[in-house]
Write a protein that holds these residues in place. Structure first.
Motif, PDB file in Angstrom:
ATOM      1  N   ARG A 183      30.029 102.339  38.220  1.00 38.24           N
ATOM      2  CA  ARG A 183      30.794 101.086  38.224  1.00 38.24           C
ATOM      3  C   ARG A 183      32.015 101.182  39.111  1.00 38.24           C
ATOM      4  O   ARG A 183      32.366 100.216  39.797  1.00 38.24           O
ATOM      5  CB  ARG A 183      31.212 100.738  36.786  1.00 38.24           C
ATOM      6  CG  ARG A 183      30.040 100.332  35.904  1.00 38.24           C
ATOM      7  CD  ARG A 183      30.480  99.796  34.558  1.00 38.24           C
ATOM      8  NE  ARG A 183      29.350  99.180  33.865  1.00 38.24           N
ATOM      9  CZ  ARG A 183      29.461  98.363  32.845  1.00 38.24           C
ATOM     10  NH1 ARG A 183      30.651  98.052  32.371  1.00 38.24           N
ATOM     11  NH2 ARG A 183      28.388  97.834  32.273  1.00 38.24           N
ATOM     12  N   ARG A 184      32.639 102.352  39.122  1.00 36.02           N
ATOM     13  CA  ARG A 184      33.799 102.531  39.997  1.00 36.02           C
ATOM     14  C   ARG A 184      33.388 102.438  41.462  1.00 36.02           C
ATOM     15  O   ARG A 184      34.059 101.833  42.278  1.00 36.02           O
ATOM     16  CB  ARG A 184      34.463 103.883  39.709  1.00 36.02           C
ATOM     17  CG  ARG A 184      35.773 104.070  40.459  1.00 36.02           C
ATOM     18  CD  ARG A 184      36.449 105.367  40.058  1.00 36.02           C
ATOM     19  NE  ARG A 184      36.930 105.313  38.681  1.00 36.02           N
ATOM     20  CZ  ARG A 184      36.504 106.116  37.712  1.00 36.02           C
ATOM     21  NH1 ARG A 184      35.596 107.035  37.968  1.00 36.02           N
ATOM     22  NH2 ARG A 184      36.997 106.003  36.502  1.00 36.02           N
TER      23      ARG A 184
ATOM     24  N   ARG B  71      32.775  98.788  42.487  1.00 28.05           N
ATOM     25  CA  ARG B  71      33.985  97.984  42.669  1.00 28.05           C
ATOM     26  C   ARG B  71      34.706  98.303  43.976  1.00 28.05           C
ATOM     27  O   ARG B  71      35.399  97.460  44.507  1.00 28.05           O
ATOM     28  CB  ARG B  71      34.945  98.210  41.488  1.00 28.05           C
ATOM     29  CG  ARG B  71      34.483  97.586  40.189  1.00 28.05           C
ATOM     30  CD  ARG B  71      35.623  97.537  39.205  1.00 28.05           C
ATOM     31  NE  ARG B  71      36.074  98.870  38.832  1.00 28.05           N
ATOM     32  CZ  ARG B  71      35.633  99.541  37.777  1.00 28.05           C
ATOM     33  NH1 ARG B  71      34.714  99.008  37.008  1.00 28.05           N
ATOM     34  NH2 ARG B  71      36.105 100.748  37.506  1.00 28.05           N
TER      35      ARG B  71
ATOM     36  N   ASP C 262      25.874  99.132  36.815  1.00 25.99           N
ATOM     37  CA  ASP C 262      26.986  98.230  37.125  1.00 25.99           C
ATOM     38  C   ASP C 262      26.820  96.845  36.513  1.00 25.99           C
ATOM     39  O   ASP C 262      27.666  95.979  36.703  1.00 25.99           O
ATOM     40  CB  ASP C 262      27.169  98.110  38.639  1.00 25.99           C
ATOM     41  CG  ASP C 262      25.902  97.633  39.336  1.00 25.99           C
ATOM     42  OD1 ASP C 262      24.842  97.634  38.691  1.00 25.99           O
ATOM     43  OD2 ASP C 262      25.973  97.273  40.521  1.00 25.99           O
TER      44      ASP C 262
ATOM     45  N   GLU D 138      34.905  92.032  32.285  1.00 25.13           N
ATOM     46  CA  GLU D 138      34.037  93.128  32.728  1.00 25.13           C
ATOM     47  C   GLU D 138      32.635  92.940  32.183  1.00 25.13           C
ATOM     48  O   GLU D 138      32.445  92.310  31.131  1.00 25.13           O
ATOM     49  CB  GLU D 138      34.596  94.464  32.227  1.00 25.13           C
ATOM     50  CG  GLU D 138      35.989  94.788  32.726  1.00 25.13           C
ATOM     51  CD  GLU D 138      36.603  95.969  32.004  1.00 25.13           C
ATOM     52  OE1 GLU D 138      37.613  96.499  32.497  1.00 25.13           O
ATOM     53  OE2 GLU D 138      36.076  96.359  30.931  1.00 25.13           O
ATOM     54  N   PRO D 139      31.622  93.487  32.863  1.00 21.77           N
ATOM     55  CA  PRO D 139      30.273  93.453  32.295  1.00 21.77           C
ATOM     56  C   PRO D 139      30.232  94.320  31.046  1.00 21.77           C
ATOM     57  O   PRO D 139      30.815  95.418  31.029  1.00 21.77           O
ATOM     58  CB  PRO D 139      29.386  94.024  33.410  1.00 21.77           C
ATOM     59  CG  PRO D 139      30.304  94.810  34.285  1.00 21.77           C
ATOM     60  CD  PRO D 139      31.634  94.125  34.200  1.00 21.77           C
TER      61      PRO D 139
ATOM     62  N   SER E 278      30.322 105.085  34.300  1.00 25.01           N
ATOM     63  CA  SER E 278      31.665 104.746  34.778  1.00 25.01           C
ATOM     64  C   SER E 278      31.818 105.075  36.260  1.00 25.01           C
ATOM     65  O   SER E 278      32.459 104.325  36.999  1.00 25.01           O
ATOM     66  CB  SER E 278      32.719 105.493  33.954  1.00 25.01           C
ATOM     67  OG  SER E 278      32.691 106.886  34.204  1.00 25.01           O
TER      68      SER E 278
ATOM     69  N   ALA F 247      38.004  91.059  28.789  1.00 20.64           N
ATOM     70  CA  ALA F 247      38.468  91.996  29.808  1.00 20.64           C
ATOM     71  C   ALA F 247      37.960  91.622  31.207  1.00 20.64           C
ATOM     72  O   ALA F 247      38.372  92.242  32.187  1.00 20.64           O
ATOM     73  CB  ALA F 247      38.019  93.413  29.458  1.00 20.64           C
TER      74      ALA F 247
ATOM     75  N   HIS G  63      33.001  99.040  25.584  1.00 20.14           N
ATOM     76  CA  HIS G  63      33.648  97.966  24.821  1.00 20.14           C
ATOM     77  C   HIS G  63      33.389  98.057  23.323  1.00 20.14           C
ATOM     78  O   HIS G  63      33.872  97.211  22.567  1.00 20.14           O
ATOM     79  CB  HIS G  63      33.193  96.609  25.360  1.00 20.14           C
ATOM     80  CG  HIS G  63      33.531  96.423  26.802  1.00 20.14           C
ATOM     81  ND1 HIS G  63      32.604  96.582  27.801  1.00 20.14           N
ATOM     82  CD2 HIS G  63      34.706  96.142  27.419  1.00 20.14           C
ATOM     83  CE1 HIS G  63      33.190  96.379  28.970  1.00 20.14           C
ATOM     84  NE2 HIS G  63      34.459  96.126  28.767  1.00 20.14           N
TER      85      HIS G  63
ATOM     86  N   GLY H  86      35.562 103.661  29.083  1.00 21.92           N
ATOM     87  CA  GLY H  86      35.623 102.216  29.244  1.00 21.92           C
ATOM     88  C   GLY H  86      34.564 101.401  28.556  1.00 21.92           C
ATOM     89  O   GLY H  86      34.326 100.250  28.937  1.00 21.92           O
TER      90      GLY H  86
ATOM     91  N   ALA I 285      34.293  92.475  26.034  1.00 25.44           N
ATOM     92  CA  ALA I 285      33.994  92.610  27.463  1.00 25.44           C
ATOM     93  C   ALA I 285      34.356  91.336  28.215  1.00 25.44           C
ATOM     94  O   ALA I 285      34.912  91.372  29.318  1.00 25.44           O
ATOM     95  CB  ALA I 285      32.510  92.934  27.652  1.00 25.44           C
ATOM     96  N   SER I 286      34.050  90.183  27.599  1.00 27.23           N
ATOM     97  CA  SER I 286      34.357  88.902  28.233  1.00 27.23           C
ATOM     98  C   SER I 286      35.862  88.729  28.421  1.00 27.23           C
ATOM     99  O   SER I 286      36.321  88.272  29.474  1.00 27.23           O
ATOM    100  CB  SER I 286      33.788  87.757  27.384  1.00 27.23           C
ATOM    101  OG  SER I 286      34.091  86.507  27.939  1.00 27.23           O
TER     102      SER I 286
END
Length: 320
Positions: free
Chosen positions: A315-316, A319, A261, A165-166, A312, A163, A194, A192, A160-161
């Motif tokens: 999170r979308r 963003r 998120d 992303e959380p 997902s 990428a 990890h 998505g 995740a790090s």
């Protein structure tokens, strides 16, 4: 006793030059400024500092893998099964065909897929193939699969790090059906996540059945094993993740989940027993999936898929 400076309330007299005496010394130095406050990533007790340390340590050690304990190679037997295994990109190391086996369309497809991947093809006596596959109905064709290499649980945070992303991790509690594990891995890849975390004992592992059900996703999504699931969930919490468990009587309904998120671990239990008591107590929140009608539960693969889709989408939206 007079002059006894050790008794409670006694005042210790100091000589000249002692910084504790007079109006200066330590008091004056204590009032002096100490410069600007260090950044969060430079303060040892801050989460950002720990996260940076973990990332630096991960970069220094490189990827960590653990081979499944006691892992002998597995065998996929039967023409349809071998073709499906090759289509699913299972890490097959060789194809074995019994002498005198009649060539048909499935056998020719298996040979073609094996040739594309540069796999070895060995022709052996039928009795030898019977022995290798433990007497399975192999129809003259079998594939050898090496033991699955499990990731280290910290590798999922590192992914995740890298990428940016959380973290989003799926943990399975007492799920014993390898097809459910394969379905979860497939959903993790699709939405998505990890990685997937499973217990080392009393749980399904990444067998040939799990590989096939994942439809190739197992080649892209790491699966890690934990010696103690509760302890590993607490380690993820210490790393800044919120841990939610799926339960029919959860305090929060999935559409109302406001943790999606951020760094998140989703724990899915077995369909019949649900989450174990210690795992449920470790979770920060228990979340329920709203159901219509009298159906009480979903299997692990479906429950994970529904939850990961909701996460997902959240999170979308965050963003955009």
């Amino acid at each position: 006793m007079a002059g006894n400076s050790q008794r409670k309330g006694a005042i210790r007299k100091s000589g000249k030059g002692n910084p504790t005496a007079g109006s200066g010394g330590r008091v004056k130095r204590g009032l002096e400024g100490k410069g600007p406050t260090p950044k969060a990533k430079d303060r040892p007790n801050h989460k950002a500092y720990k996260s940076r340390q973990r990332a630096e340590a991960a970069a220094a050690r490189g990827p960590r893998k653990r081979v499944a304990k006691g892992g002998d190679s597995e065998w996929v037997a039967g023409r349809n099964s071998v073709v499906e295994a090759l289509r699913a990109q299972m890490p097959v190391t060789g194809l074995y065909v019994a002498e005198g086996t009649e060539r048909d369309g499935r056998l020719r497809e298996a040979f073609h897929l094996a040739a594309e991947r540069g796999l070895s093809l060995l022709e052996v006596p039928r009795a030898e193939l019977d022995r290798l596959t433990g007497g399975a109905v192999h129809q003259g064709l079998a594939a050898r699969v090496p033991p699955y290499e499990y990731a280290h649980p910290d590798d999922l945070l590192d992914a995740a790090s890298e990428a940016g992303e959380p973290p989003l991790i799926v943990a399975l509690d007492s799920v014993t059906d390898p097809r459910n594990l394969g379905a979860v891995v497939r959903s993790a890849a699709g939405f998505g996540a990890h990685g997937v975390l499973i217990p080392e004992r009393r749980a399904a592992g990444m067998t040939a059945a799990a590989w096939k059900t994942s439809a190739g996703a197992a080649a892209r999504v790491p699966v890690a094993q934990a010696v103690n699931l509760v302890r590993q969930l607490k380690a993820y919490q210490d790393a800044g993740c919120m841990v939610i468990g799926l339960a029919a009587d959860g305090d929060v309904s999935l559409p109302d989940l406001d943790l999606a998120d951020g760094p998140l671990v989703v724990v899915v239990g077995a369909e019949d027993k649900g989450l174990s008591r210690l795992v449920a107590e470790t979770c920060d929140q228990l979340v329920s999936i709203p159901m219509a009608g009298e159906l009480e539960s979903l299997n692990a693969g479906v429950a994970a898929s529904v939850t990961l889709y909701a996460v997902s989408q959240s999170r979308r939206g965050a963003r955009s």
